[in-house]
Design an enzyme around this catalytic site. Structure first.
Site, PDB file in Angstrom:
ATOM      1  N   ARG A  78       3.313  37.723   6.515  1.00 47.61           N
ATOM      2  CA  ARG A  78       3.997  38.873   5.892  1.00 47.61           C
ATOM      3  C   ARG A  78       3.547  38.962   4.426  1.00 47.61           C
ATOM      4  O   ARG A  78       2.673  39.739   4.103  1.00 47.61           O
ATOM      5  CB  ARG A  78       5.518  38.723   6.032  1.00 47.61           C
ATOM      6  CG  ARG A  78       6.283  40.010   5.749  1.00 47.61           C
ATOM      7  CD  ARG A  78       6.417  40.344   4.280  1.00 47.61           C
ATOM      8  NE  ARG A  78       7.308  39.444   3.546  1.00 47.61           N
ATOM      9  CZ  ARG A  78       7.534  39.547   2.245  1.00 47.61           C
ATOM     10  NH1 ARG A  78       6.914  40.481   1.505  1.00 47.61           N
ATOM     11  NH2 ARG A  78       8.329  38.692   1.621  1.00 47.61           N
ATOM     12  N   GLU A  79       4.127  38.085   3.570  1.00 45.79           N
ATOM     13  CA  GLU A  79       3.688  38.116   2.164  1.00 45.79           C
ATOM     14  C   GLU A  79       2.174  37.890   2.093  1.00 45.79           C
ATOM     15  O   GLU A  79       1.472  38.539   1.318  1.00 45.79           O
ATOM     16  CB  GLU A  79       4.420  37.029   1.366  1.00 45.79           C
ATOM     17  CG  GLU A  79       3.992  36.903  -0.090  1.00 45.79           C
ATOM     18  CD  GLU A  79       4.525  38.009  -0.993  1.00 45.79           C
ATOM     19  OE1 GLU A  79       5.722  38.317  -0.930  1.00 45.79           O
ATOM     20  OE2 GLU A  79       3.720  38.565  -1.787  1.00 45.79           O
ATOM     21  N   HIS A 138      10.178  41.513   8.511  1.00 46.65           N
ATOM     22  CA  HIS A 138      10.664  41.824   7.174  1.00 46.65           C
ATOM     23  C   HIS A 138      10.658  43.339   6.999  1.00 46.65           C
ATOM     24  O   HIS A 138       9.615  43.975   7.104  1.00 46.65           O
ATOM     25  CB  HIS A 138       9.679  41.162   6.184  1.00 46.65           C
ATOM     26  CG  HIS A 138      10.067  41.262   4.760  1.00 46.65           C
ATOM     27  ND1 HIS A 138       9.541  42.201   3.902  1.00 46.65           N
ATOM     28  CD2 HIS A 138      10.927  40.519   4.013  1.00 46.65           C
ATOM     29  CE1 HIS A 138      10.050  42.030   2.699  1.00 46.65           C
ATOM     30  NE2 HIS A 138      10.887  41.012   2.737  1.00 46.65           N
ATOM     31  N   THR A 232      10.519  38.456  -7.617  1.00 49.17           N
ATOM     32  CA  THR A 232       9.440  39.345  -7.180  1.00 49.17           C
ATOM     33  C   THR A 232       8.285  39.407  -8.163  1.00 49.17           C
ATOM     34  O   THR A 232       7.129  39.569  -7.773  1.00 49.17           O
ATOM     35  CB  THR A 232      10.041  40.755  -6.977  1.00 49.17           C
ATOM     36  OG1 THR A 232      11.172  40.617  -6.109  1.00 49.17           O
ATOM     37  CG2 THR A 232       9.044  41.722  -6.391  1.00 49.17           C
ATOM     38  N   HIS A 259      12.653  33.341  -2.683  1.00 52.03           N
ATOM     39  CA  HIS A 259      11.266  33.820  -2.584  1.00 52.03           C
ATOM     40  C   HIS A 259      10.734  33.878  -4.018  1.00 52.03           C
ATOM     41  O   HIS A 259      11.268  34.604  -4.847  1.00 52.03           O
ATOM     42  CB  HIS A 259      11.301  35.211  -1.949  1.00 52.03           C
ATOM     43  CG  HIS A 259       9.975  35.866  -1.814  1.00 52.03           C
ATOM     44  ND1 HIS A 259       9.216  35.779  -0.660  1.00 52.03           N
ATOM     45  CD2 HIS A 259       9.267  36.645  -2.656  1.00 52.03           C
ATOM     46  CE1 HIS A 259       8.100  36.463  -0.800  1.00 52.03           C
ATOM     47  NE2 HIS A 259       8.108  37.007  -2.014  1.00 52.03           N
ATOM     48  N   HIS A 261       7.552  34.183  -6.763  1.00 51.43           N
ATOM     49  CA  HIS A 261       6.142  34.516  -7.079  1.00 51.43           C
ATOM     50  C   HIS A 261       5.635  33.583  -8.172  1.00 51.43           C
ATOM     51  O   HIS A 261       6.395  33.008  -8.941  1.00 51.43           O
ATOM     52  CB  HIS A 261       6.017  35.999  -7.432  1.00 51.43           C
ATOM     53  CG  HIS A 261       5.854  36.820  -6.185  1.00 51.43           C
ATOM     54  ND1 HIS A 261       4.619  37.170  -5.701  1.00 51.43           N
ATOM     55  CD2 HIS A 261       6.771  37.288  -5.296  1.00 51.43           C
ATOM     56  CE1 HIS A 261       4.773  37.843  -4.565  1.00 51.43           C
ATOM     57  NE2 HIS A 261       6.071  37.930  -4.296  1.00 51.43           N
ATOM     58  N   HIS A 356      -8.921   3.332 -13.769  1.00 49.88           N
ATOM     59  CA  HIS A 356      -8.193   3.823 -12.595  1.00 49.88           C
ATOM     60  C   HIS A 356      -8.709   3.136 -11.333  1.00 49.88           C
ATOM     61  O   HIS A 356      -7.934   2.697 -10.480  1.00 49.88           O
ATOM     62  CB  HIS A 356      -8.356   5.340 -12.447  1.00 49.88           C
ATOM     63  CG  HIS A 356      -7.625   6.118 -13.492  1.00 49.88           C
ATOM     64  ND1 HIS A 356      -6.732   7.118 -13.179  1.00 49.88           N
ATOM     65  CD2 HIS A 356      -7.638   6.044 -14.843  1.00 49.88           C
ATOM     66  CE1 HIS A 356      -6.233   7.622 -14.297  1.00 49.88           C
ATOM     67  NE2 HIS A 356      -6.768   6.985 -15.318  1.00 49.88           N
TER      68      HIS A 356
HETATM   69  C1  LIG Z   1       8.424  43.004  -2.702  1.00 54.86           C
HETATM   70  C2  LIG Z   1       7.836  43.209  -1.319  1.00 54.86           C
HETATM   71  O1  LIG Z   1       6.815  42.637  -1.031  1.00 54.86           O
HETATM   72  S1  LIG Z   1       8.640  44.198  -0.210  1.00 54.86           S
HETATM   73  C3  LIG Z   1       7.661  44.245   1.221  1.00 54.86           C
HETATM   74  C4  LIG Z   1       6.454  45.112   1.062  1.00 54.86           C
HETATM   75  N1  LIG Z   1       5.978  45.398   2.356  1.00 54.86           N
HETATM   76  C5  LIG Z   1       5.485  46.570   2.689  1.00 54.86           C
HETATM   77  O2  LIG Z   1       5.396  47.499   1.900  1.00 54.86           O
HETATM   78  C6  LIG Z   1       5.060  46.715   4.122  1.00 54.86           C
HETATM   79  C7  LIG Z   1       3.870  47.635   4.261  1.00 54.86           C
HETATM   80  N2  LIG Z   1       4.262  48.979   3.839  1.00 54.86           N
HETATM   81  C8  LIG Z   1       3.940  50.088   4.530  1.00 54.86           C
HETATM   82  O3  LIG Z   1       3.252  50.079   5.533  1.00 54.86           O
HETATM   83  C9  LIG Z   1       4.507  51.350   3.990  1.00 54.86           C
HETATM   84  O4  LIG Z   1       4.752  51.226   2.606  1.00 54.86           O
HETATM   85  C10 LIG Z   1       5.829  51.757   4.710  1.00 54.86           C
HETATM   86  C11 LIG Z   1       5.537  52.055   6.184  1.00 54.86           C
HETATM   87  C12 LIG Z   1       6.882  50.652   4.619  1.00 54.86           C
HETATM   88  C13 LIG Z   1       6.426  52.999   4.060  1.00 54.86           C
HETATM   89  O5  LIG Z   1       5.400  53.926   3.950  1.00 54.86           O
HETATM   90  P1  LIG Z   1       5.602  55.424   3.379  1.00 54.86           P
HETATM   91  O6  LIG Z   1       6.746  56.065   4.072  1.00 54.86           O
HETATM   92  O7  LIG Z   1       4.289  56.085   3.453  1.00 54.86           O
HETATM   93  O8  LIG Z   1       6.122  55.240   1.865  1.00 54.86           O
HETATM   94  P2  LIG Z   1       5.452  54.546   0.605  1.00 54.86           P
HETATM   95  O9  LIG Z   1       4.891  53.236   0.979  1.00 54.86           O
HETATM   96  O10 LIG Z   1       4.531  55.488  -0.080  1.00 54.86           O
HETATM   97  O11 LIG Z   1       6.719  54.371  -0.362  1.00 54.86           O
HETATM   98  C14 LIG Z   1       7.740  53.467  -0.047  1.00 54.86           C
HETATM   99  C15 LIG Z   1       8.919  54.225   0.539  1.00 54.86           C
HETATM  100  O12 LIG Z   1       9.931  53.297   0.904  1.00 54.86           O
HETATM  101  C16 LIG Z   1      11.113  53.489   0.098  1.00 54.86           C
HETATM  102  N3  LIG Z   1      11.536  52.159  -0.194  1.00 54.86           N
HETATM  103  C17 LIG Z   1      10.910  51.241  -0.979  1.00 54.86           C
HETATM  104  N4  LIG Z   1      11.544  50.083  -0.923  1.00 54.86           N
HETATM  105  C18 LIG Z   1      12.568  50.266  -0.091  1.00 54.86           C
HETATM  106  C19 LIG Z   1      13.562  49.399   0.373  1.00 54.86           C
HETATM  107  N5  LIG Z   1      13.565  48.126   0.017  1.00 54.86           N
HETATM  108  N6  LIG Z   1      14.495  49.863   1.225  1.00 54.86           N
HETATM  109  C20 LIG Z   1      14.460  51.163   1.617  1.00 54.86           C
HETATM  110  N7  LIG Z   1      13.510  52.007   1.233  1.00 54.86           N
HETATM  111  C21 LIG Z   1      12.594  51.566   0.380  1.00 54.86           C
HETATM  112  C22 LIG Z   1      10.645  54.293  -1.082  1.00 54.86           C
HETATM  113  O13 LIG Z   1      11.664  55.067  -1.596  1.00 54.86           O
HETATM  114  C23 LIG Z   1       9.556  55.147  -0.455  1.00 54.86           C
HETATM  115  O14 LIG Z   1      10.175  56.185   0.286  1.00 54.86           O
HETATM  116  P3  LIG Z   1       9.893  57.754  -0.075  1.00 54.86           P
HETATM  117  O15 LIG Z   1       8.447  57.962   0.113  1.00 54.86           O
HETATM  118  O16 LIG Z   1      10.750  58.480   0.875  1.00 54.86           O
HETATM  119  O17 LIG Z   1      10.302  57.874  -1.489  1.00 54.86           O
HETATM  120  O1  LIG Z   2      12.484  39.725   1.052  1.00 51.21           O
HETATM  121  C1  LIG Z   2      12.462  39.003   0.079  1.00 51.21           C
HETATM  122  O2  LIG Z   2      13.370  38.212  -0.193  1.00 51.21           O
HETATM  123  C2  LIG Z   2      11.288  39.001  -0.849  1.00 51.21           C
HETATM  124  C3  LIG Z   2      10.478  40.231  -0.809  1.00 51.21           C
HETATM  125  C4  LIG Z   2       9.264  40.040  -1.639  1.00 51.21           C
HETATM  126  O3  LIG Z   2       8.194  39.792  -1.141  1.00 51.21           O
HETATM  127  C5  LIG Z   2       9.423  39.965  -3.090  1.00 51.21           C
HETATM  128  O4  LIG Z   2      10.451  40.359  -3.618  1.00 51.21           O
HETATM  129  O5  LIG Z   2       8.466  39.529  -3.750  1.00 51.21           O
HETATM  130 MG   LIG Z   3       6.900  38.777  -2.491  1.00 48.53          MG
END
Ligand SMILES: CC(=O)SCCNC(=O)CCNC(=O)[C@H](O)C(C)(C)COP(=O)(O)OP(=O)(O)OC[C@H]1O[C@@H](n2cnc3c(N)ncnc32)[C@H](O)[C@@H]1OP(=O)(O)O
Ligand SMILES: O=C(O)CCC(=O)C(=O)O
Ligand SMILES: [Mg+2]
Length: 482
Positions: A78-79, A138, A232, A259, A261, A356
Site C-alpha cells: 500500500r504505502e 486502505h 504523514t 504510521h 514517515h 575492533h
Molecule cells: C497519506 C496517504 O498516503 S493516503 C492514501 C493515498 N492513497 C491513494 O491515493 C490511493 C490511490 N489513489 C487513487 O487512485 C485516486 O486518488 C482515488 C481513486 C482514491 C481518487 O481519485 P479521484 O476521484 O480521481 O480524485 P483525486 O485523486 O484527484 O483527489 C482525491 C479526492 O479524494 C478526496 N479525498 C482525499 N482524501 C480523502 C479522504 N481521506 N477521505 C475522503 N475523501 C478524500 C478529495 O476531496 C478528492 O475528491 P474530489 O476530487 O471530489 O475533490
Molecule cells: O492510514 C494511515 O494511518 C496513514 C496514511 C498515510 O499513509 C499517511 O498519513 O502518511
Molecule cells: Mg503514509
C-alpha cells in the site's frame, strides 16, 4: 582496472554481497558470542558490575515491561506502492505477500481497491491466498470506497481522513463535523460486515489536539478496532510521539496504530518510542519505501526491537528471511539495498580497524549488538588495509593453516601495512604474502625483521605469478584499491 571495494565507491560499483569484500569470514573463532553471567538486553555478555553501575544499560526485562505484544502492519503493498519507482504486477504482489507472510508479519495492507480495476483484482487475489497474516485494505473515509472494499474478501479495512487544517483546506475540503459524521457511517458499515475496521487521522501531529482526541473518542465509543496516528509529513520527534500516544492511550480503550514517515530520519526511533508509549500496531514497509523517502522500514524496526530483546523477536519473526524479502522488493522497485541498511547493508557485519578486529575475534559482543547468524548472515573482518592489526592477520594465518609465531605474524603485518599505504591489498595479495612469508621461514631464507629478504621473496613470487598468467593468457587479477 583496479576495482574499489570500499564503502565510499560509486553506488554502481558497490558489492551487494559482503563476501565480495576484501575480508576474512569469521565465526568469532576464539569464542563466538559468549554469555556472561548477566545477559544484557541484547542477549550479549554484559559484565555484571557494569549493569550495577549503569542504570541505563538496556535490559530485556525493560523491553517486556514497556512493550507488550505488538503487531506489524506491513504496508509495502500500500504505502510502498506510493514509492516513486514502484510498479507491482500481480505476480510480484503475490510473491511479496507470501514472503511477508512467511516472515511472520501479522497484517498485510493493500492499496485501495478503488484505485484501479487491477488494484481491486489484486486485492481479491491476495485475499484468496489463505495467508496467516490478516489482509487489510486502505481507503478514504467515504462510503463509495467502503462498499468496494468490503466486497474484496479482506479481513479488515483501514479508513483514513486528514484532520489537519492543511488537509481540511487543501485536500478534501471537509470540516470536523462532516468528517466525524462520515467516519461514524463508514465504521458502522464496515463493522456490519463482520470485519475489522480502523480509523486514522492523517497528519495527526499538525492537527488540533482537541479535534483529534474528540474524533478518536467518538470512533472508540462506536467500537472501532483501532485508531491510527499518522505522522504523514514526518515532522514528529520521539518526545512528541511519546506524548501523543500516551495521551491517546489514556483516552481510548481500543488498539493504537502508528504510521511514521521518515523525512527527518526518525521513523525507526519514533516507532520504538510509540511502542514504549503504548501503541499496539506499527506500520512498516520493506526498505521503508513509500511517499517521498517513505516510512519506518521493516528491517530497521526489527533491528531496533531485536537489539532490545532478541529472544522475543526471534520467536516472533522468521529473521533469516529478511534479506530475501528486501532483495525481492529492491529488485521489484529497481533500487540497491543501501550499504548502511540495518542488518542487510553489505558492510553491516564487517569490522575493519585493528582494535575492533581483535576484540571481535575474542568476543563478537564487544562491537556487535546484532548477531549476524540470527539473520542467516555472516560476520567479516576486513584485512589488507592500513588499519589492519596483527590479531586480524593471525586469524587469517590460522584459517590458511600456516604455522607462524606471533613475532612472525607481527612482522608480516608490518609488510601488509607498508604495502597498504600505497593501495589496499586484495585478499589474494594478503594470502600470497602470508604464504610467501611462511615458506621463507620454513626454508630458512627469511627471519623476523629481514625486510630485504622478504622484498626479494615477494618480488620473485610476483614474477613467477606473472609468468604463470602470461603462459595461461589469464588477465592480471583485479585487486582492491583504496
Ligand atoms: C497519506 C496517504 O498516503 S493516503 C492514501 C493515498 N492513497 C491513494 O491515493 C490511493 C490511490 N489513489 C487513487 O487512485 C485516486 O486518488 C482515488 C481513486 C482514491 C481518487 O481519485 P479521484 O476521484 O480521481 O480524485 P483525486 O485523486 O484527484 O483527489 C482525491 C479526492 O479524494 C478526496 N479525498 C482525499 N482524501 C480523502 C479522504 N481521506 N477521505 C475522503 N475523501 C478524500 C478529495 O476531496 C478528492 O475528491 P474530489 O476530487 O471530489 O475533490
Ligand atoms: O492510514 C494511515 O494511518 C496513514 C496514511 C498515510 O499513509 C499517511 O498519513 O502518511
Ligand atoms: Mg503514509
Amino acid at each position: 582496472m583496479p576495482q574499489c571495494t570500499c564503502p565510499h565507491t560509486k553506488a554502481d560499483s558497490l558489492p551487494t554481497d559482503p563476501s565480495q569484500m576484501v575480508s576474512v569470514e569469521i565465526n568469532g573463532k576464539r569464542n563466538g558470542h559468549t554469555n556472561g553471567t548477566t545477559n544484557g538486553a541484547n542477549g550479549h555478555s554484559t559484565p555484571r558490575d557494569q549493569q550495577r553501575r549503569n542504570p541505563y544499560a538496556p535490559r530485556a526485562s525493560d523491553f517486556l515491561s514497556n512493550i507488550s505484544n505488538f503487531s506489524i502492519i506491513e504496508s509495502t503493498l500500500r504505502e510502498g506502492e506510493q514509492f516513486a519507482n514502484a510498479f507491482f504486477d500481480t505476480k510480484t504482489k503475490i510473491a511479496i505477500a507470501k514472503a511477508l507472510d512467511a516472515f511472520g508479519v501479522e497484517y498485510i495492507e493493500l492499496t485501495s481497491p478503488a484505485a484501479s480495476e487491477q488494484s481491486r483484482a489484486d486485492c481479491e487475489a491476495i485475499c484468496k491466498l489463505g495467508l496467516k497474516a490478516k489482509i487489510l485494505t486502505h481507503i478514504r473515509c467515504h462510503m463509495d470506497d467502503a462498499r468496494i472494499a468490503v466486497e474484496t474478501g479482506v479481513d479488515g479495512v483501514d479508513v483514513v481522513i486528514g484532520t489537519s487544517s492543511f488537509l481540511r483546506e487543501f485536500s478534501h475540503g471537509k470540516d470536523m463535523t462532516y468528517i466525524t459524521k462520515t467516519a461514524i457511517e463508514v465504521i458502522n458499515f464496515v463493522k456490519s460486515k463482520g470485519i475489522e475496521v480502523r480509523f486514522s487521522s492523517e497528519d495527526s501531529f499538525r492537527s488540533d489536539l482537541v479535534d483529534l482526541l474528540s474524533i478518536y473518542q467518538t470512533v472508540d465509543k462506536i467500537g472501532v478496532n483501532r485508531v491510527g496516528i499518522a505522522d504523514t509529513v514526518g515532522c514528529a520527534n520521539p518526545r512528541q510521539v511519546y506524548d501523543l500516544v500516551r495521551t491517546l492511550r489514556g483516552v481510548v480503550g481500543c488498539d493504537i496504530e502508528i504510521h511514521l514517515h521518515n523525512d527527518t530520519g526518525m521513523a525507526i526511533a519514533n516507532a520504538y518510542t510509540a511502542l514504549e508509549a503504548g501503541a499496539t500496531h506499527i506500520d512498516t514497509s520493506v526498505l521503508g519505501i513509500g511517499e517521498r523517502v517513505g516510512i519506518t522500514p521493516l528491517g530497521g524496526l526489527v533491528a531496533c526491537l531485536y537489539a532490545a530483546n532478541p529472544e522475543y523477536v526471534k520467536a516472533k519473526y522468521n529473521l533469516p528471511m529478511l534479506r530475501e524479502i528486501e532483495n525481492l522488493v529492491a529488485e521489484a522497485v529497481e533500487v540497491n539495498i543501501p550499504f548502511m541498511n540495518p542488518i542487510t547493508g553489505y558492510c553491516a557485519f564487517t569490522h575493519k580497524a585493528g582494535i575492533h578486529a581483535k576484540a571481535i575475534l575474542n568476543n563478537p559482543s564487544t562491537y556487535e549488538i546484532l548477531k549476524p547468524e540470527d539473520f542467516g548472515l555472516t560476520r567479516y573482518v576486513s584485512i589488507g588495509h592500513r588499519l589492519t592489526g596483527w590479531n586480524a592477520v593471525k586469524s587469517r594465518v590460522e584459517q590458511l593453516g600456516l604455522k607462524l609465531t606471533d613475532d612472525e605474524i607481527k612482522d608480516a603485518t608490518a609488510k601488509i601495512k607498508e604495502l597498504a599505504d600505497v593501495r589496499t591489498q586484495s585478499m589474494d595479495d594478503v594470502d600470497s604474502l602470508l604464504r610467501v612469508y611462511h615458506s621463507g621461514i620454513q626454508s630458512g631464507e627469511l627471519e623476523v625483521g629481514q625486510k630485504e629478504a622478504l622484498d626479494r621473496l615477494l618480488k620473485a613470487h610476483r614474477e613467477s605469478q606473472l609468468g604463470d598468467n602470461e603462459s595461461a593468457s589469464a588477465p592480471v587479477p583485479v585487486v582492491a584499491a583504496a
